[in-house]
Motif scaffolding. Sequence first.
Motif, PDB file in Angstrom:
ATOM      1  N   LEU A   1      22.967  24.087  46.524  1.00  0.00           N
ATOM      2  CA  LEU A   1      23.107  23.176  47.665  1.00  0.00           C
ATOM      3  C   LEU A   1      22.960  23.922  48.980  1.00  0.00           C
ATOM      4  CD1 LEU A   1      26.086  20.811  46.748  1.00  0.00           C
ATOM      5  CD2 LEU A   1      23.640  20.322  46.645  1.00  0.00           C
ATOM      6  N   LEU A   2      22.642  23.178  50.010  1.00  0.00           N
ATOM      7  CA  LEU A   2      22.529  23.721  51.356  1.00  0.00           C
ATOM      8  C   LEU A   2      23.663  23.154  52.205  1.00  0.00           C
ATOM      9  CD1 LEU A   2      20.287  25.523  52.767  1.00  0.00           C
ATOM     10  CD2 LEU A   2      19.594  23.421  53.910  1.00  0.00           C
ATOM     11  N   LEU A   3      24.468  24.030  52.775  1.00  0.00           N
ATOM     12  CA  LEU A   3      25.528  23.649  53.712  1.00  0.00           C
ATOM     13  C   LEU A   3      24.988  23.848  55.114  1.00  0.00           C
ATOM     14  CD1 LEU A   3      28.625  23.026  54.211  1.00  0.00           C
ATOM     15  CD2 LEU A   3      28.929  25.517  54.269  1.00  0.00           C
TER      16      LEU A   3
ATOM     17  N   TYR B   1      23.332  27.322  55.335  1.00  0.00           N
ATOM     18  CA  TYR B   1      23.721  28.356  54.378  1.00  0.00           C
ATOM     19  C   TYR B   1      23.413  27.841  52.982  1.00  0.00           C
ATOM     20  CZ  TYR B   1      26.752  31.232  51.427  1.00  0.00           C
ATOM     21  OH  TYR B   1      27.236  32.058  50.443  1.00  0.00           O
ATOM     22  N   LEU B   2      22.764  28.672  52.167  1.00  0.00           N
ATOM     23  CA  LEU B   2      22.386  28.311  50.816  1.00  0.00           C
ATOM     24  C   LEU B   2      23.357  28.938  49.812  1.00  0.00           C
ATOM     25  CD1 LEU B   2      20.101  26.868  49.207  1.00  0.00           C
ATOM     26  CD2 LEU B   2      18.969  29.087  49.081  1.00  0.00           C
ATOM     27  N   PHE B   3      23.908  28.118  48.927  1.00  0.00           N
ATOM     28  CA  PHE B   3      24.797  28.629  47.879  1.00  0.00           C
ATOM     29  C   PHE B   3      23.940  29.233  46.777  1.00  0.00           C
ATOM     30  CE2 PHE B   3      27.385  25.324  49.890  1.00  0.00           C
ATOM     31  CZ  PHE B   3      28.588  25.993  50.076  1.00  0.00           C
ATOM     32  N   GLU B   4      23.812  30.545  46.779  1.00  0.00           N
ATOM     33  CA  GLU B   4      23.006  31.222  45.769  1.00  0.00           C
ATOM     34  C   GLU B   4      23.788  31.517  44.503  1.00  0.00           C
ATOM     35  OE1 GLU B   4      21.488  34.649  47.912  1.00  0.00           O
ATOM     36  OE2 GLU B   4      19.516  33.715  47.880  1.00  0.00           O
ATOM     37  N   SER B   5      25.102  31.597  44.613  1.00  0.00           N
ATOM     38  CA  SER B   5      25.935  31.898  43.455  1.00  0.00           C
ATOM     39  C   SER B   5      26.808  30.692  43.118  1.00  0.00           C
ATOM     40  CB  SER B   5      26.820  33.117  43.726  1.00  0.00           C
ATOM     41  OG  SER B   5      27.661  32.877  44.841  1.00  0.00           O
ATOM     42  N   SER B   6      27.481  30.770  41.991  1.00  0.00           N
ATOM     43  CA  SER B   6      28.293  29.663  41.497  1.00  0.00           C
ATOM     44  C   SER B   6      29.542  29.463  42.350  1.00  0.00           C
ATOM     45  CB  SER B   6      28.706  29.941  40.046  1.00  0.00           C
ATOM     46  OG  SER B   6      29.587  28.948  39.572  1.00  0.00           O
ATOM     47  N   VAL B   7      29.761  28.217  42.772  1.00  0.00           N
ATOM     48  CA  VAL B   7      30.994  27.823  43.454  1.00  0.00           C
ATOM     49  C   VAL B   7      31.457  26.518  42.810  1.00  0.00           C
ATOM     50  CG1 VAL B   7      32.118  27.281  45.642  1.00  0.00           C
ATOM     51  CG2 VAL B   7      30.182  28.862  45.611  1.00  0.00           C
TER      52      VAL B   7
END
Length: 406
Positions: free
Chosen positions: A78-80, A93-99
């Motif tokens: 996702l993109l925040l 900000y791009l979530f590149e890892s698992s959250v």
Amino acid sequence: MESTLKNVLPLCCLALPLVFVSGACDLSLGGVEPACEGWRPGDVVITELLPDPEGTDTGQEWMELHNPGRSAVDLQGLLLYSARADGSQERAYLFESSVPVEARGYVVLGDVRSDVLPAHVRHSYGDTLGSLGNSGGLVGLRCGDVVVDEVRYSGPIRSGVGRIYDGRLVPDSTDNDEPSRWCDAPPASDGGTRMSPGAANPACVTPLEGSDGGVSGDAGVPANTCLSSRTGTVRSLSRPRPGDVLLTEVMADPKAVADSSGEWVEVYALRDVDLNGVTLANEGSGRTLFGDSRCLEVRAGTYAVLARSVESAANGGLPSVLGTFSFGLSNSEGAHALRLFLNDTLLDEVSWTSAATPGVSRQLDPARRDPTRNDAAESFCLTPKDFRFGLGDWGTPGAENRPCVP
């Protein structure tokens, strides 16, 4: 801690400064972001923001997301993003890892710049969003062209106060578009911080108009209801009946502090009750009606303290004070009484004739803790000297009384 210095730009943007402007390299288009298929609007919902922390904003801002669904989700891909209220100057900000976000759970995202995350922040987006606007702005999440949630907020923003989505409402990505469903977090019952990161929000008070966010006065909580500090929701009042709540201890003549700020009374509940609408009165003209938008709750089998002051330094070091009364308690010999009323109904009464002993409370023997036996003066005695509280006076405010010794 997950790195706050990740390079989250696609190759097309490597030549650009480290400023995340979606218009510069079309971060919202497919092929730029990692796969995030299957997301729908409302799969996660923005529920709280802190755009203006106390002190410096840098490194202390955060936002809260809620997963209203029945299954866990993962923000990876996702993109925040954040922008001005008109959508300009977007940064992302791009979530590149698992959250992961658990079903019905919350996650707090912050602009933490240090190596250690504070307890309330799950994941840091570092400096990629810049500073959230203190006079207003927007934040959102998207997957490709799907806007999962987006919220516009407006000022005035109070320093150190979270802007919350009304805790009485089920978090919804459509409903949270309505500004009237947001408010400044109300004051905490314990005087703590006015925010709830990573937890269900308290209820907004209504009406929300006004410079104080609607938290003044009776806070607009409907009649016969109150705002629960335990659950953060508005509920019906639990009205006490005669015998449901007892007067169990009185400090009429404190020694460590002045009488005008250090006098206090203790009550005990035999069932869950709220003291909202209850009046405490003495033998004369002294009367105080306890009214508040928050629930003045006393759980069954527990004690609560009513005092002249809520300030620990002024009241002799009392534990948490549930409510305050404005009249004085007599120190001299004579006919004295304290009574609890709900409207015209007497809930409980105690009486005594002896003078107060400086710095020592008068307490009910726990073996006589019932609506009948606490009427007798001999059921009370002075607190033993081994039981001190706060600044040194004798008493057991908010705690189990000691047995009276013949």
